[in-house]
Scaffold this motif. Structure first.
Motif, PDB file in Angstrom:
ATOM      1  N   GLU A 403      43.540  49.766  35.309  1.00 51.18           N
ATOM      2  CA  GLU A 403      44.181  50.120  36.577  1.00 51.18           C
ATOM      3  C   GLU A 403      43.677  49.319  37.748  1.00 51.18           C
ATOM      4  O   GLU A 403      43.228  49.497  38.505  1.00 51.18           O
ATOM      5  CB  GLU A 403      43.934  51.663  36.929  1.00 51.18           C
ATOM      6  N   ALA A 404      43.838  47.939  37.288  1.00 47.56           N
ATOM      7  CA  ALA A 404      43.363  46.859  38.298  1.00 47.56           C
ATOM      8  C   ALA A 404      44.290  45.571  37.756  1.00 47.56           C
ATOM      9  O   ALA A 404      44.773  45.363  36.779  1.00 47.56           O
ATOM     10  CB  ALA A 404      41.835  46.449  37.863  1.00 47.56           C
ATOM     11  N   GLN A 405      44.591  44.631  38.891  1.00 44.35           N
ATOM     12  CA  GLN A 405      44.844  43.280  38.574  1.00 44.35           C
ATOM     13  C   GLN A 405      44.023  42.372  38.223  1.00 44.35           C
ATOM     14  O   GLN A 405      43.059  42.477  38.948  1.00 44.35           O
ATOM     15  CB  GLN A 405      45.873  43.010  39.912  1.00 44.35           C
ATOM     16  N   LYS A 417      42.377  43.027  42.035  1.00 48.49           N
ATOM     17  CA  LYS A 417      42.414  44.110  42.828  1.00 48.49           C
ATOM     18  C   LYS A 417      42.139  45.296  41.895  1.00 48.49           C
ATOM     19  O   LYS A 417      42.486  45.424  40.970  1.00 48.49           O
ATOM     20  CB  LYS A 417      43.974  44.206  43.285  1.00 48.49           C
ATOM     21  N   VAL A 418      41.429  46.184  42.646  1.00 53.05           N
ATOM     22  CA  VAL A 418      41.014  47.588  41.666  1.00 53.05           C
ATOM     23  C   VAL A 418      41.606  48.775  42.469  1.00 53.05           C
ATOM     24  O   VAL A 418      41.497  49.005  43.795  1.00 53.05           O
ATOM     25  CB  VAL A 418      39.499  47.367  41.874  1.00 53.05           C
ATOM     26  N   ASP A 419      42.541  49.279  41.772  1.00 53.68           N
ATOM     27  CA  ASP A 419      43.087  50.668  42.246  1.00 53.68           C
ATOM     28  C   ASP A 419      41.935  51.770  42.585  1.00 53.68           C
ATOM     29  O   ASP A 419      41.254  51.909  41.681  1.00 53.68           O
ATOM     30  CB  ASP A 419      43.959  51.483  41.191  1.00 53.68           C
ATOM     31  N   SER A 420      42.114  52.472  43.656  1.00 60.90           N
ATOM     32  CA  SER A 420      41.095  53.440  44.270  1.00 60.90           C
ATOM     33  C   SER A 420      41.210  54.598  43.112  1.00 60.90           C
ATOM     34  O   SER A 420      42.089  55.186  42.793  1.00 60.90           O
ATOM     35  CB  SER A 420      41.634  53.923  45.478  1.00 60.90           C
ATOM     36  N   GLY A 428      32.756  51.495  38.044  1.00 63.13           N
ATOM     37  CA  GLY A 428      31.953  50.702  39.182  1.00 63.13           C
ATOM     38  C   GLY A 428      32.478  49.014  39.077  1.00 63.13           C
ATOM     39  O   GLY A 428      31.685  48.446  39.744  1.00 63.13           O
ATOM     40  N   LEU A 429      33.446  48.743  38.732  1.00 56.60           N
ATOM     41  CA  LEU A 429      33.880  47.339  38.659  1.00 56.60           C
ATOM     42  C   LEU A 429      34.433  47.109  40.175  1.00 56.60           C
ATOM     43  O   LEU A 429      35.125  48.133  40.664  1.00 56.60           O
ATOM     44  CB  LEU A 429      35.103  47.056  37.526  1.00 56.60           C
ATOM     45  N   ARG A 430      34.380  45.948  40.619  1.00 55.47           N
ATOM     46  CA  ARG A 430      35.151  45.547  41.821  1.00 55.47           C
ATOM     47  C   ARG A 430      35.962  44.328  41.908  1.00 55.47           C
ATOM     48  O   ARG A 430      35.702  43.513  40.882  1.00 55.47           O
ATOM     49  CB  ARG A 430      33.796  45.203  42.841  1.00 55.47           C
TER      50      ARG A 430
END
Length: 563
Positions: A403-405, A417-420, A428-430
């Motif tokens: 759930e991230a680009q 980009k990390v989905d909220s 905990g990934l950013r």
């Protein structure tokens, strides 16, 4: 000692013989009554089902060189000992070869013969014939006459939905809704889905009367190619050619010698609903901020305690039971993730199944085809048949996602980009983190991480080695499921949708009662009121999964000391 006369001895012997015969008849009659009481309701005799089952086959196209599968699976039926197969046109191509799988696991090869399609857009009339290759004789089902069926007559189908991970035909029962519609189809309520195409529809005598062709958006409306259409064009269909217009040369259809017998069977009344005081318990709870609704089944245990079982993945925090405009607090006792069962307790006593009266016998294959009733809330019921005996239901792979680009930056797959509240965010990934390894395996490129992600599925927990700035760190991530868009096929038009958890069960049986996903947790009984199992998932358009009674009993035994 005075000797008895011969006449006296014969008279005495005759009296004893009469008494012995009466006792035998009385005992036998009681035994038969006892057996009848234990026998569940059947609308189709098991002997008829077995003969039909042996001839119902699964097929798929194969590459002529490698022998590898090159088409979607479909169904068919052998109707002659020489290996003649009836199926539908939209699944075959004349002259091509197809792998054949029999219900007993044996395999063979078939060649596609005639294919009759006069309307290329609709594939009407959707008629095709195939032929087994090699020596017979082959198991076969007799052909009936679609001209002698009538509305509301019993029928049943045996075919292979492609969503089910088994090479075993799934039995479904129904009634004739229309003998012939405006497009030349029989309409029946024997439900089907993709993979069932070409599968046989049988009359109450176990004879082929139609072949599965297509379904409507509404549940329970299914279209079958009449078997008389194969009879009339039989000789034309035996050649491996595409036929684009109705042949002028036709064959005699003949008459049905069992038409009267079929008519008598059609007048037979359906089995009455069994009498029972047990009903489902509506349960409401909160899961991830959403209100969840599901059903439960109460059981009275030997220690005068009561427990309610339901579908664990559909029960969240603070569950309550809602009956007759009253609410009762429920306490979570135990969750069994393997079977997706949850045990709940309450201070209130609900109408319940008495555990001590449940037979220790499981749900053997001998019960295939018995009629089942799912007991829902407010005394509502849905009926169907036991379509497949208990199986280990495997995990159906669903792609997982961070759930991230991501984008490859300086040789590392980097989160851009990390989905909220998505999987990466919860781990905990950013944005800016570069992924080095997954589960200890190097994924330091876009190509490597794309290849690695194909091995993982939604729900998998991965060890993530990543770089943030100049620091290397580790975390765990639980992959989320891709929100795959459902195919717009009518088979996916299911009220309330499919159950979210609908696979990876140690043992479930399959039935065709079309329960909704929020009706899981409800009890299933047979025609004598015997408890058979608990609904656990709406798997697909045709298939509902249920936990068999022996598994339920094992679970109840394991939690009894917790009460």
């Amino acid at each position: 000692m005075t000797p008895y006369s011969k006449k006296f001895l014969e008279s005495t012997f005759l009296q004893y013989l009469i008494i012995w015969t009466i006792l035998c008849l009385f005992t036998c009659d009681n035994y038969c009554l006892a057996q009848r009481k234990q026998t569940a309701e059947r609308e189709i005799p098991r002997s008829i089902i077995d003969r039909a089952l042996a001839a119902s086959i699964k097929m798929f196209g194969i590459d002529s060189v490698s022998g590898q599968q090159n088409s979607a699976p479909f169904s068919g039926v052998i109707v002659c000992p020489d290996g003649s197969i009836l199926t539908v046109a939209h699944s075959t191509k004349p002259g091509n070869f197809y792998r054949v799988i029999f219900p007993d696991g044996k395999q063979g090869l078939a060649k596609a013969l005639g294919r009759l399609v006069v309307d290329q857009q609709t594939n009407l009339p959707d008629i095709a014939m195939m032929k087994m290759q090699g020596e017979g004789p082959w198991p076969f089902a007799e052909m009936g006459w679609s001209s002698t069926i009538s509305e509301n007559q019993r029928c049943f189908g045996l075919s292979y939905p492609e969503t089910l991970p088994f090479n075993t035909p799934f039995l479904r029962a129904g009634r004739i809704l229309k003998k012939m519609d405006d497009y030349g189809f029989i309409q029946s309520s024997s439900i089907m889905e993709p993979g069932d195409s070409g599968g046989p529809l049988f009359d109450a005598l176990g004879r082929v009367i139609g072949l599965h062709s297509r379904i409507d958006a509404a549940e329970g409306i299914n279209f079958e190619v009449p078997v008389n259409s194969y009879r009339i064009y039989w000789r034309s269909l035996t050649h491996p050619v595409a036929i684009n217009s109705y042949p002028t040369a036709t064959d005699s259809i003949g008459s049905d010698p069992l038409a009267k017998k079929l008519m008598v069977l059609g007048l037979k009344k359906p089995a009455q609903d069994p009498k029972t005081k047990v009903q489902s318990i509506p349960i409401r709870s909160t899961l991830h901020g959403n209100n969840m609704y599901i059903l439960g089944t109460a059981f009275n245990l030997a220690n005068n305690k009561q427990v309610i079982l339901s579908k664990s993945s559909q029960v969240g925090a603070a569950p309550i039971a809602e009956i007759h405009n009253s609410t009762y607090a429920l306490k979570i006792l135990f969750r069994d993730e393997k079977n997706d069962l949850i045990a709940l307790v309450s201070d209130h006593k609900f109408p319940a199944v008495t555990a001590s009266k449940i037979t220790e016998q499981g749900v053997p294959d001998s019960l295939l085809g018995i009629k089942l009733w799912s007991l829902l809330a407010a005394n509502q019921r849905k009926s169907g048949v036991l379509g497949m005996s208990p199986q280990t239901f495997p995990r159906i792979p669903i792609p997982g996602t961070f759930e991230a680009q991501m984008q490859e930056i300086q040789g590392l797959p980097t989160l851009t980009k990390v989905d909220s509240m998505g999987a990466a965010d919860r781990a905990g990934l950013r944005a800016g983190d570069g992924i080095i390894a997954l589960n200890g395996h190097d994924v330091a490129s876009a190509a490597k991480i794309n290849a690695a992600m194909q091995q993982f599925y939604a729900g998998d927990t991965l060890q993530v080695h990543f770089r943030r700035g100049v620091t290397e760190l580790h975390t765990k991530i639980i992959l989320s499921r891709w929100n795959l868009r459902e195919n717009p096929h009518p088979a996916n038009n299911i009220p309330q949708g499919k159950s979210l958890r609908r696979d990876n069960f140690p043992r479930v049986f399959i039935h065709d009662s079309r329960i909704h996903s929020d009706e899981c947790g409800s009890p299933i009984i047979d025609g004598k009121g015997n408890f058979i199992g608990i609904n656990i998932a709406r798997f697909s358009h045709t298939a509902c999964l249920a936990i068999p009674r022996d598994t339920v009993m094992d679970f109840l035994s394991s939690i009894q000391n917790m009460l």
